[in-house]
Structures are given as C-alpha cells and as structure tokens.
Design a protein around this motif. Structure first.
Motif, PDB file in Angstrom:
ATOM      1  N   TRP A 240     -10.216 -17.412  13.023  1.00 13.01           N
ATOM      2  CA  TRP A 240     -11.653 -17.546  12.850  1.00 13.01           C
ATOM      3  C   TRP A 240     -12.121 -18.982  13.044  1.00 13.01           C
ATOM      4  N   PHE A 241     -11.321 -19.949  12.586  1.00 14.14           N
ATOM      5  CA  PHE A 241     -11.706 -21.340  12.778  1.00 14.14           C
ATOM      6  C   PHE A 241     -11.683 -21.693  14.262  1.00 14.14           C
ATOM      7  N   SER A 242     -10.688 -21.179  14.981  1.00 12.75           N
ATOM      8  CA  SER A 242     -10.600 -21.448  16.418  1.00 12.75           C
ATOM      9  C   SER A 242     -11.782 -20.832  17.156  1.00 12.75           C
ATOM     10  N   VAL A 243     -12.131 -19.594  16.798  1.00 15.08           N
ATOM     11  CA  VAL A 243     -13.271 -18.928  17.438  1.00 15.08           C
ATOM     12  C   VAL A 243     -14.565 -19.675  17.135  1.00 15.08           C
ATOM     13  N   ALA A 244     -14.754 -20.050  15.852  1.00 16.41           N
ATOM     14  CA  ALA A 244     -15.974 -20.773  15.475  1.00 16.41           C
ATOM     15  C   ALA A 244     -16.073 -22.103  16.214  1.00 16.41           C
ATOM     16  N   SER A 245     -14.940 -22.811  16.313  1.00 12.02           N
ATOM     17  CA  SER A 245     -14.936 -24.091  17.030  1.00 12.02           C
ATOM     18  C   SER A 245     -15.282 -23.896  18.497  1.00 12.02           C
ATOM     19  N   ALA A 246     -14.744 -22.830  19.105  1.00 13.27           N
ATOM     20  CA  ALA A 246     -15.029 -22.561  20.515  1.00 13.27           C
ATOM     21  C   ALA A 246     -16.505 -22.264  20.731  1.00 13.27           C
ATOM     22  N   VAL A 247     -17.103 -21.486  19.822  1.00 14.70           N
ATOM     23  CA  VAL A 247     -18.522 -21.147  19.958  1.00 14.70           C
ATOM     24  C   VAL A 247     -19.387 -22.396  19.817  1.00 14.70           C
TER      25      VAL A 247
ATOM     26  N   HIS B 152     -16.439 -26.092  29.727  1.00 10.88           N
ATOM     27  CA  HIS B 152     -15.717 -27.302  29.325  1.00 10.88           C
ATOM     28  C   HIS B 152     -15.622 -27.389  27.799  1.00 10.88           C
ATOM     29  N   GLY B 153     -16.700 -26.963  27.113  1.00 10.02           N
ATOM     30  CA  GLY B 153     -16.678 -26.980  25.645  1.00 10.02           C
ATOM     31  C   GLY B 153     -15.616 -26.060  25.076  1.00 10.02           C
TER      32      GLY B 153
ATOM     33  N   ALA C   9     -17.901 -38.389  20.077  1.00 10.96           N
ATOM     34  CA  ALA C   9     -18.630 -38.507  18.812  1.00 10.96           C
ATOM     35  C   ALA C   9     -18.785 -37.142  18.141  1.00 10.96           C
ATOM     36  N   PHE C  10     -19.106 -36.124  18.955  1.00 11.03           N
ATOM     37  CA  PHE C  10     -19.274 -34.771  18.410  1.00 11.03           C
ATOM     38  C   PHE C  10     -17.956 -34.253  17.834  1.00 11.03           C
ATOM     39  N   GLY C  11     -16.849 -34.439  18.574  1.00 15.40           N
ATOM     40  CA  GLY C  11     -15.551 -33.963  18.107  1.00 15.40           C
ATOM     41  C   GLY C  11     -15.101 -34.658  16.849  1.00 15.40           C
ATOM     42  N   VAL C  12     -15.302 -35.974  16.780  1.00 18.43           N
ATOM     43  CA  VAL C  12     -14.909 -36.729  15.581  1.00 18.43           C
ATOM     44  C   VAL C  12     -15.732 -36.275  14.377  1.00 18.43           C
ATOM     45  N   ALA C  13     -17.040 -36.116  14.561  1.00 19.88           N
ATOM     46  CA  ALA C  13     -17.906 -35.693  13.455  1.00 19.88           C
ATOM     47  C   ALA C  13     -17.501 -34.313  12.944  1.00 19.88           C
ATOM     48  N   MET C  14     -17.263 -33.374  13.861  1.00 15.08           N
ATOM     49  CA  MET C  14     -16.856 -32.023  13.458  1.00 15.08           C
ATOM     50  C   MET C  14     -15.533 -32.041  12.706  1.00 15.08           C
TER      51      MET C  14
END
Length: 345
Positions: free
Chosen positions: A16-23, A45-46, A123-128
C-alpha cells in the motif's frame, strides 16, 4: 510456507505504501510535466522514480528491525538515528532520480543536467521521505494505534468501550536485575518485550504500554473473541521465548518466564495529558486484571483467566481451563470466578 500475521502486515504495508507513493509521484510528475507540455511523460517518470526510490526505503522500514546493523543504529540517540536515516534517504532519492533520468532521457538530453524539474523532484522526494520517516518513528515511539487514534481524534472525548486485557509480568525480575546489573537487565527486558510484541502482532493485540517489567496488551472485544486470540496469546509468547532460548542463555545466562492474567469488561478510553498526550483506559476492568495477576503469583499458576472472559470466548484448540476457587476482590461485591489456563497434556 505460511507467512506469519506480522509478515503479512508488513507486506501489506509495503504494497500500500508503494502504491500510494506511485500515485502521489505520478501526480507530481503530471503537474510538473504539464508545464512543459509533456504531462503523460511526467506521470510515467513519477511512477518509475517512485519504484526506484520508495521500494528500497519501504523495504528498509519494513525489514529494518531484522537487519543487525540497523538494530545497532537504533541504540543511538533518536535525533542521531533520524539524521542517519534521512541522509540514507537523500542518497536513495538522488540515486533513484538519476537512474530514472538515465533510463528515460531523450537522445538530445543530458540526464545529469541540474534542471529546475530535477531540482524540484529532489526537493519533493526529500520532503515526502522525511515526512514518512517522521510518521514511522513517531509511531514507533507512541505506538501506531495510539498515533492513529490521536490523529483521527477518536478519543478526544472519553468513550465507553468493552475490551479484553492481557497483563504479562516477568518472573523474578528483582533477582534478575541484581544478578545481571541494571544495564544487562534492561537489555534482557528489551529482548523479552520484543518476543511479547511478536506474540501481540500474531494475536492482533494492541500493546497498550510497558510498566516496569510488565506489559499490558488489549483487544476490542470483537477482535478478542475471534478464534480465541486473546487466550492463545500468552502461550504464543512462551513459544517465541522458547524458540529464542539459546539466545537468552548465551547473552544473559537465563531464559525469562512470566505470569499472565486475562480479563474483560467495560472501560472508559480517552486522551489525557497536555505536554505529552496518550490514550488512557480507566475503570474497574484493569484493576481486576491486576488483582488477577497478583493471584497468579499467590496461587502458583502461570496463567489465570476470569470467567467473565471465558463465558464469551471459545477456548482455542489445545488449551484447557481448570476452575479455581472464587477470588474476593476489594471493592467488588461478587467474588470473581477464575480458572487456570494451560495446555492440554
């Protein structure tokens, strides 16, 4: 091979965490890509970046307690451990984004160019990742069920609930503390509680709190009744300790044992505290369970259970309940009917 309930929970969390991260990453990539008139490509790409980044990070979170190096790092102060994990996340994020760009860049593009979109992705990846790390570590400190209930406000106003409680108390803890010394005894207690926690996971129990050498586990009454989970829990804990007996002997020179007491009833649950908040259970039910635990020591039984609980839950296969004389409890009008719980010979 059948997966344990804890393993199934871990893999569900991983999925679920992987799916949520992908979305979320797909949406971010779509929004950024839309500025360059390549929204679909940005979303793709995301998703790819999420697979390259979220997979190793989530795997580390899920399996970290089974990795010796991470277990040793957890002995560091919380701020130091958090910083090390954050640095690891940054390396994974930057590395994942670079791999993604190398795999997907056009022939006329430089995959290593520090474009605004690339800086924004970092920046987005680090914040998440920092936010997820903070949630995970805070959940580890407070307990995930407590954190969830505080965040959702379930117990902002006190509410009545029916719950089953299991109290587990290590035997001869004073003698062990004297023979091992305070530091090694603390390590023994930590290993002991780790096995108790494993049994709690397998039995769908919530770990309410640790008090000295005692652990308090609880179930909502409907969960407790499912297949007699609460009655089986102390025996599962003993099996786990026995499985790790060699580790206990080599490290501490002793295999810990415990007494246990099970009871159910109505309590009032609600948040208490200001500077530090927690979920408190108030009512006669926990007091009776504590008296039952004292009686286990006095009567020489490993596990006692009240008739209040026995009459609403079916005994799991392999267990038997032997009725004992009623127990008089101060403040309770009627004596408490109790039984000794044991395995069938």
């Amino acid at each position: 091979m059948t997966l344990s309930r804890r393993a199934r929970r871990e893999w569900r969390f991983f999925l679920w965490f992987s799916v949520a991260s992908a979305v979320i990453s797909a949406y971010f990539g779509y929004a950024v890509g839309a500025e360059d008139e390549s929204a679909i490509r940005g979303a793709w790409h995301g998703v790819l970046a999420s697979l390259l980044i979220a997979t190793p990070i989530t795997f580390t979170e899920v399996r970290g307690r089974r990795i010796a190096l991470l277990r040793r790092l957890r002995r560091l102060p919380w701020a130091a451990f958090f910083t090390i994990k954050a640095l690891f996340y940054v390396v994974v994020i930057v590395g994942g984004l670079l791999i993604m760009r190398v795999l997907t860049h056009a022939p006329d593009e430089d995959p290593f160019a520090l474009t605004p979109a690339f800086r924004g992705s970092i920046a987005f990846g680090v914040a998440m990742s920092l936010f997820a790390n903070l949630i995970v570590e805070t959940g580890g400190l407070l307990g995930f069920s407590t954190l969830k209930n505080i965040l959702t406000g379930r117990y902002v106003h006190p509410r009545r609930e029916r719950r089953a409680f299991l109290l587990i108390d290590m035997r001869d803890s004073t003698g062990l503390a004297e023979s091992l010394g305070s530091i090694r005894f603390h390590e023994l207690l930590n290993s002991f509680f780790r096995d108790i926690a494993e049994a709690a996971f397998e039995s769908e129990a919530e770990i309410h709190k640790y008090v000295g050498d005692e652990a308090i586990l609880t179930w909502p009454i409907d969960t407790a009744l499912a297949e007699g989970e609460c009655l089986a829990c102390p025996f599962l804990a003993r099996d786990l300790i026995a499985r790790n007996a060699e580790h206990y002997r080599q490290r501490y020179g002793v295999v810990p044992t415990f007494r246990a007491a099970l009871h159910c009833g109505e309590i009032v649950a609600g948040e208490i505290g200001d500077v530090r908040r927690e979920i408190a259970y108030v009512g006669d039910t926990l007091n009776v369970a504590a008296r039952l635990l004292d009686a286990a020591k006095a009567l020489g039984h490993d596990t006692l259970v009240s008739q209040d609980l026995l009459q609403i839950v079916e005994l799991p296969a392999g267990l038997k309940a032997t009725p004992l004389p009623t127990l008089a409890i101060r403040g309770r009008t009627a004596p408490l009917r109790i039984s000794a719980l044991s395995r069938v010979d």
